[in-house]
Design an enzyme around this catalytic site. Sequence first.
Site, PDB file in Angstrom:
ATOM      1  N   LYS A  76     -32.162 -82.615 -25.416  1.00 29.96           N
ATOM      2  CA  LYS A  76     -31.641 -81.253 -25.297  1.00 29.96           C
ATOM      3  C   LYS A  76     -31.429 -80.911 -23.820  1.00 29.96           C
ATOM      4  O   LYS A  76     -30.357 -80.458 -23.426  1.00 29.96           O
ATOM      5  CB  LYS A  76     -32.626 -80.265 -25.938  1.00 29.96           C
ATOM      6  CG  LYS A  76     -32.144 -78.844 -25.908  1.00 29.96           C
ATOM      7  CD  LYS A  76     -33.183 -77.896 -26.470  1.00 29.96           C
ATOM      8  CE  LYS A  76     -34.188 -77.537 -25.402  1.00 29.96           C
ATOM      9  NZ  LYS A  76     -35.186 -76.573 -25.833  1.00 29.96           N
TER      10      LYS A  76
ATOM     11  N   ASP B  60     -30.818 -76.086 -29.440  1.00 30.94           N
ATOM     12  CA  ASP B  60     -32.122 -75.434 -29.284  1.00 30.94           C
ATOM     13  C   ASP B  60     -32.429 -74.659 -30.570  1.00 30.94           C
ATOM     14  O   ASP B  60     -31.708 -74.767 -31.560  1.00 30.94           O
ATOM     15  CB  ASP B  60     -32.139 -74.543 -28.032  1.00 30.94           C
ATOM     16  CG  ASP B  60     -31.350 -73.257 -28.228  1.00 30.94           C
ATOM     17  OD1 ASP B  60     -30.619 -73.147 -29.242  1.00 30.94           O
ATOM     18  OD2 ASP B  60     -31.463 -72.357 -27.385  1.00 30.94           O
TER      19      ASP B  60
END
Length: 265
Positions: A136, A154
């Site tokens: 991420k 997220d």
Amino acid sequence: MAGVTSSPPGATETDLGRKRRARRIGRVLTETHPDAHCELNHSNALELAVATILSAQCTDKKVNEVTPKLFARYPTAADYAGADRGELEEMIRPTGFYRNKTDSLIKLGQALVERYDGQVPGKLADLVTLPGIGRKTANVILGNAFDVPGITVDTHFQRLVHRWRLTTETDPVKIEHAIGALYEKRDWTMLSHRVIFHGRRVCHARKPACGACTLARLCPSYGTGPTDPALAAKLLKGPRARDLAVAAGIDPALVPAQAVAAEVP
Ligand code: SF4
């Protein structure tokens, strides 16, 4: 945008239908959030990597309060590599989990100095080998510091693409690939910002502002939160809350001052 009466979008949808709806969602989000951007302040890849590590379990706002002094004190990877642990801990303490984060920052600095001449590499395969940097974070860095398109999965992104029934995948990497297939690659980074903006300001985890949402007609989860515009308007958040109401076709006067002043999570 109240009064959505026909069968929910996504109920019996072909792959092509889903792709078209996804693209429409993308276009509406572009109009809804013209201000979407990476909310972590930074001026280079190292600063963004550091800010992203600090943002774990912490608001971007809090990170942005800490980073000006931090970036001035530690401008290079070598500065983190050789940092005094106690001093660094004190500087980042307000972001929480400061011992773990200090550890990550020192190790990140060391790895960059030892393996990459002190520079943050611009490839996913290299970035994910660095301490404190998962997929991420790597995508955030690629998209915002290197202009390499990336999807940032997220918690907001996951929640919203599930509410929109664009994928049933639950693994972040699989979500990344599934959503990536629905959009042009060049749009991935800005799409991520816009989805996250929407998640923070409109489509909240507990009470989404469905009755004040520009996506009401495209969203199979319309009705998860209040559909009454007067109730939904109170749930909008941030300085553009009244603009968001106007974009959704409801009276901006319904948005209270507290909503405009509310801290975006
Ligand atoms: S706020 Fe409601 S209508 Fe809007 S995207 Fe979220 S669940 Fe769908």
